[in-house]
Design an enzyme around this catalytic site. Structure first.
Site, PDB file in Angstrom:
ATOM      1  N   GLY B  20       3.531   2.346  -3.227  1.00 26.75           N
ATOM      2  CA  GLY B  20       4.555   1.971  -2.288  1.00 26.75           C
ATOM      3  C   GLY B  20       5.141   0.795  -2.532  1.00 26.75           C
ATOM      4  O   GLY B  20       5.405   0.164  -1.254  1.00 26.75           O
ATOM      5  N   TYR B 158      -2.804  10.343  11.509  1.00 27.55           N
ATOM      6  CA  TYR B 158      -2.589   9.242  10.756  1.00 27.55           C
ATOM      7  C   TYR B 158      -3.955   8.496  10.741  1.00 27.55           C
ATOM      8  O   TYR B 158      -4.401   8.252   9.656  1.00 27.55           O
ATOM      9  CB  TYR B 158      -1.552   8.236  11.411  1.00 27.55           C
ATOM     10  N   SER B 161      -6.452  10.294   8.469  1.00 26.69           N
ATOM     11  CA  SER B 161      -6.089  10.094   7.007  1.00 26.69           C
ATOM     12  C   SER B 161      -6.741   8.416   6.671  1.00 26.69           C
ATOM     13  O   SER B 161      -7.003   8.462   5.303  1.00 26.69           O
ATOM     14  CB  SER B 161      -4.988  10.357   6.677  1.00 26.69           C
ATOM     15  N   LYS B 162      -6.606   7.992   7.466  1.00 26.13           N
ATOM     16  CA  LYS B 162      -6.992   6.201   7.132  1.00 26.13           C
ATOM     17  C   LYS B 162      -8.447   6.130   7.137  1.00 26.13           C
ATOM     18  O   LYS B 162      -9.005   5.356   6.229  1.00 26.13           O
ATOM     19  CB  LYS B 162      -6.116   5.549   7.745  1.00 26.13           C
TER      20      LYS B 162
HETATM   21  N1  NAP Z   1       3.496  -0.774   8.965  1.00 24.47           N
HETATM   22  C1  NAP Z   1       2.428  -1.224   9.733  1.00 24.47           C
HETATM   23  O1  NAP Z   1       2.305  -1.526  10.841  1.00 24.47           O
HETATM   24  C2  NAP Z   1       1.023  -0.608   9.141  1.00 24.47           C
HETATM   25  C3  NAP Z   1      -0.096  -0.683   9.805  1.00 24.47           C
HETATM   26  C4  NAP Z   1      -1.311  -0.400   9.086  1.00 24.47           C
HETATM   27  C5  NAP Z   1      -1.200   0.208   7.959  1.00 24.47           C
HETATM   28  N2  NAP Z   1       0.038   0.469   7.351  1.00 24.47           N
HETATM   29  C6  NAP Z   1      -0.076   0.923   6.073  1.00 24.47           C
HETATM   30  O2  NAP Z   1       0.423   0.338   4.931  1.00 24.47           O
HETATM   31  C7  NAP Z   1       1.163   1.096   3.821  1.00 24.47           C
HETATM   32  C8  NAP Z   1       2.631   0.595   3.808  1.00 24.47           C
HETATM   33  O3  NAP Z   1       3.236   0.774   4.850  1.00 24.47           O
HETATM   34  P1  NAP Z   1       4.646   0.133   5.257  1.00 24.47           P
HETATM   35  O4  NAP Z   1       4.533  -0.141   6.552  1.00 24.47           O
HETATM   36  O5  NAP Z   1       5.035  -0.940   4.265  1.00 24.47           O
HETATM   37  O6  NAP Z   1       5.564   1.506   4.952  1.00 24.47           O
HETATM   38  P2  NAP Z   1       6.883   1.508   4.459  1.00 24.47           P
HETATM   39  O7  NAP Z   1       7.865   0.604   4.533  1.00 24.47           O
HETATM   40  O8  NAP Z   1       7.404   2.969   4.916  1.00 24.47           O
HETATM   41  O9  NAP Z   1       6.601   1.811   2.903  1.00 24.47           O
HETATM   42  C9  NAP Z   1       5.778   2.866   2.460  1.00 24.47           C
HETATM   43  C10 NAP Z   1       6.065   3.100   1.111  1.00 24.47           C
HETATM   44  O10 NAP Z   1       4.998   4.072   0.675  1.00 24.47           O
HETATM   45  C11 NAP Z   1       5.932   5.002  -0.308  1.00 24.47           C
HETATM   46  N3  NAP Z   1       5.426   6.428  -0.256  1.00 24.47           N
HETATM   47  C12 NAP Z   1       5.252   7.243   0.579  1.00 24.47           C
HETATM   48  N4  NAP Z   1       5.035   8.399   0.399  1.00 24.47           N
HETATM   49  C13 NAP Z   1       5.129   8.487  -1.076  1.00 24.47           C
HETATM   50  C14 NAP Z   1       5.011   9.537  -2.124  1.00 24.47           C
HETATM   51  N5  NAP Z   1       4.820  10.729  -1.446  1.00 24.47           N
HETATM   52  N6  NAP Z   1       4.986   9.249  -3.364  1.00 24.47           N
HETATM   53  C15 NAP Z   1       5.094   7.808  -3.770  1.00 24.47           C
HETATM   54  N7  NAP Z   1       5.381   6.662  -2.935  1.00 24.47           N
HETATM   55  C16 NAP Z   1       5.353   7.253  -1.396  1.00 24.47           C
HETATM   56  C17 NAP Z   1       7.306   4.621  -0.014  1.00 24.47           C
HETATM   57  O11 NAP Z   1       8.041   4.795  -1.067  1.00 24.47           O
HETATM   58  P3  NAP Z   1       9.426   5.638  -1.237  1.00 24.47           P
HETATM   59  O12 NAP Z   1      10.241   5.337  -0.070  1.00 24.47           O
HETATM   60  O13 NAP Z   1       9.833   4.827  -2.318  1.00 24.47           O
HETATM   61  O14 NAP Z   1       9.010   6.874  -1.333  1.00 24.47           O
HETATM   62  C18 NAP Z   1       7.026   3.239   0.300  1.00 24.47           C
HETATM   63  O15 NAP Z   1       7.194   2.470  -0.626  1.00 24.47           O
HETATM   64  C19 NAP Z   1       1.138   2.582   4.363  1.00 24.47           C
HETATM   65  O16 NAP Z   1      -0.127   3.199   3.705  1.00 24.47           O
HETATM   66  C20 NAP Z   1       0.819   2.435   5.957  1.00 24.47           C
HETATM   67  O17 NAP Z   1       0.104   3.483   6.341  1.00 24.47           O
HETATM   68  C21 NAP Z   1       1.173  -0.104   7.886  1.00 24.47           C
END
Ligand code: NAP
Lengths: 76, 254
Positions: B20, B158, B161-162
């Site tokens: 990611g 969500y 899964s987490k």
């Molecule tokens: N933002 C929040 O508030 C928050 C809070 C708690 C937890 N999280 C967790 O933190 C992590 C990162 O989230 P983020 O906020 O940074 O989200 P984001 O900006 O949407 O980034 C998600 C990343 O995951 C990659 N990804 C998604 N599906 C994929 C797949 N099938 N194969 C390969 N790569 C995949 C995307 O890559 P591509 O776009 O290149 O496919 C992207 O780089 C996630 O696990 C999310 O659940 C986020």
């Protein structure tokens, strides 16, 4: 899609409200049972039944059940 | 001039795989790891955004692998292409919007578990089988406070899964400890990334009011999470495994 069918589906999202108690001009946010879970349920129902994705803003901008019906119609 | 050489949090000489890495928390983690001295292997689906991350890295020895983690053969490709690793950040994940439990569809459940839970499990399985993680090494999973510390209406898929990812991380921490592989979890609160970018479901006033509920006064920045991940990757955390580190601005206290 007909208004009455929409009202029936809308009423399904409440626990204690019967479709017969609602009509197109019902101000749904004034209903006692209206809350965020019901709002999410209405959005999910519209997605499932009519294949239309509403945004929270669509709910905010609607006042009556018929307003909501018209928003769904306009996105068809 | 005093030259600081004592830094147990340094990643100097370490190679770290970040999933990611093309966006948000993963991108920030990759950049911060490089600033701490690591060689970083980036992975994600979007080649263009992955290249942008690569350009932003400091130092040398970095690389990228374009792959879709939903596809087992592509996970195998990552395992194959990866060099020996001192660290792995299983961070890729998706939301799927909010909906009440009585509306869940089998396809959606399969999708969210495939991307948020199963992909990390299979990636780690491959890395361990191919002996890509050296002894000692560190694996960090990005979970969430949702499903782990809080439960909110509409976020069940969500959250499940987490929560499953966290449960898995604890088991595997126990099972991989003899190999010197530490496994830990970070659970972020709301962080400003493309994943959580306003979609019009909430108004700006509603968002501001929500952010104000955080005891530390704001939503998180991706770096806030990256720094926690770096701690768990570093030798400073060498006696920590199976832990769940909440990084949430204090929101779960209120
Ligand atoms: N933002 C929040 O508030 C928050 C809070 C708690 C937890 N999280 C967790 O933190 C992590 C990162 O989230 P983020 O906020 O940074 O989200 P984001 O900006 O949407 O980034 C998600 C990343 O995951 C990659 N990804 C998604 N599906 C994929 C797949 N099938 N194969 C390969 N790569 C995949 C995307 O890559 P591509 O776009 O290149 O496919 C992207 O780089 C996630 O696990 C999310 O659940 C986020």
């Amino acid at each position: 899609m007909e208004l009455q069918e929409f009202i029936n589906n809308f009423a399904e999202q409440f626990d204690d409200i019967d479709a017969s108690a609602l009509n197109g001009s019902t101000i749904f946010k004034d209903l006692d049972e209206w809350n965020s879970l019901v709002a999410l349920s209405v959005i999910a129902m519209i997605d499932e039944e009519y294949d239309i994705t509403l945004k929270g803003n669509d709910i905010i901008s609607a006042t009556t059940v018929e307003d909501l019906y018209n928003i769904v119609q306009s996105k068809k | 001039m005093i030259i600081m050489t004592y830094n147990p949090y340094s990643l100097e000489g370490k190679t770290v795989l970040v999933t990611g890495a093309s966006s948000g928390i993963g991108q920030s983690t990759a950049i911060e790891c490089s600033k701490m001295g690591a060689s970083v292997i980036l992975t994600g689906r979007n080649e263009e955004r992955l290249s942008l991350t690569l350009e932003k890295l400091e130092g040398t020895g970095h690389s990228m692998i374009v792959a879709n983690l939903d596809d087992e053969t592509e996970i195998e490709k990552i395992v194959e292409m990866a060099s020996q690793l001192n660290g792995c950040v299983c961070n890729a994940g998706i939301g799927l919007g909010t909906k009440p439990a009585v509306f869940y569809k089998k396809k959606e459940l399969e999708q969210i578990f495939t991307t948020n839970t199963i992909s990390s499990i299979l990636l780690l399985k491959g890395l361990v089988k191919r002996k890509k993680l050296i002894n000692p090494s560190s694996v960090v999973f990005t979970s969430s406070i949702e499903g782990n510390a809080i439960t909110t209406i509409g976020n069940g898929m969500y959250g499940m899964s987490k929560a499953a990812l966290t449960a898995y991380a604890k088991t595997v921490a126990l099972e991989l400890a003899p190999k010197g592989i530490r496994c830990n979890v970070v659970t972020p609160g709301m962080v400003k990334t493309p994943l959580t970018a306003p979609t019009g479901e909430l108004t700006q006033e509603q968002l501001d009011a929500d952010a104000a509920k955080y005891p530390l006064g704001r939503y998180g920045n991706p770096q806030d999470i990256a720094w926690g991940i770096i701690y768990l990757l570093s030798d400073a955390a060498c006696w920590i495994t199976g832990t769940v580190l909440k990084i949430d601005g204090g929101i779960t206290l209120v």
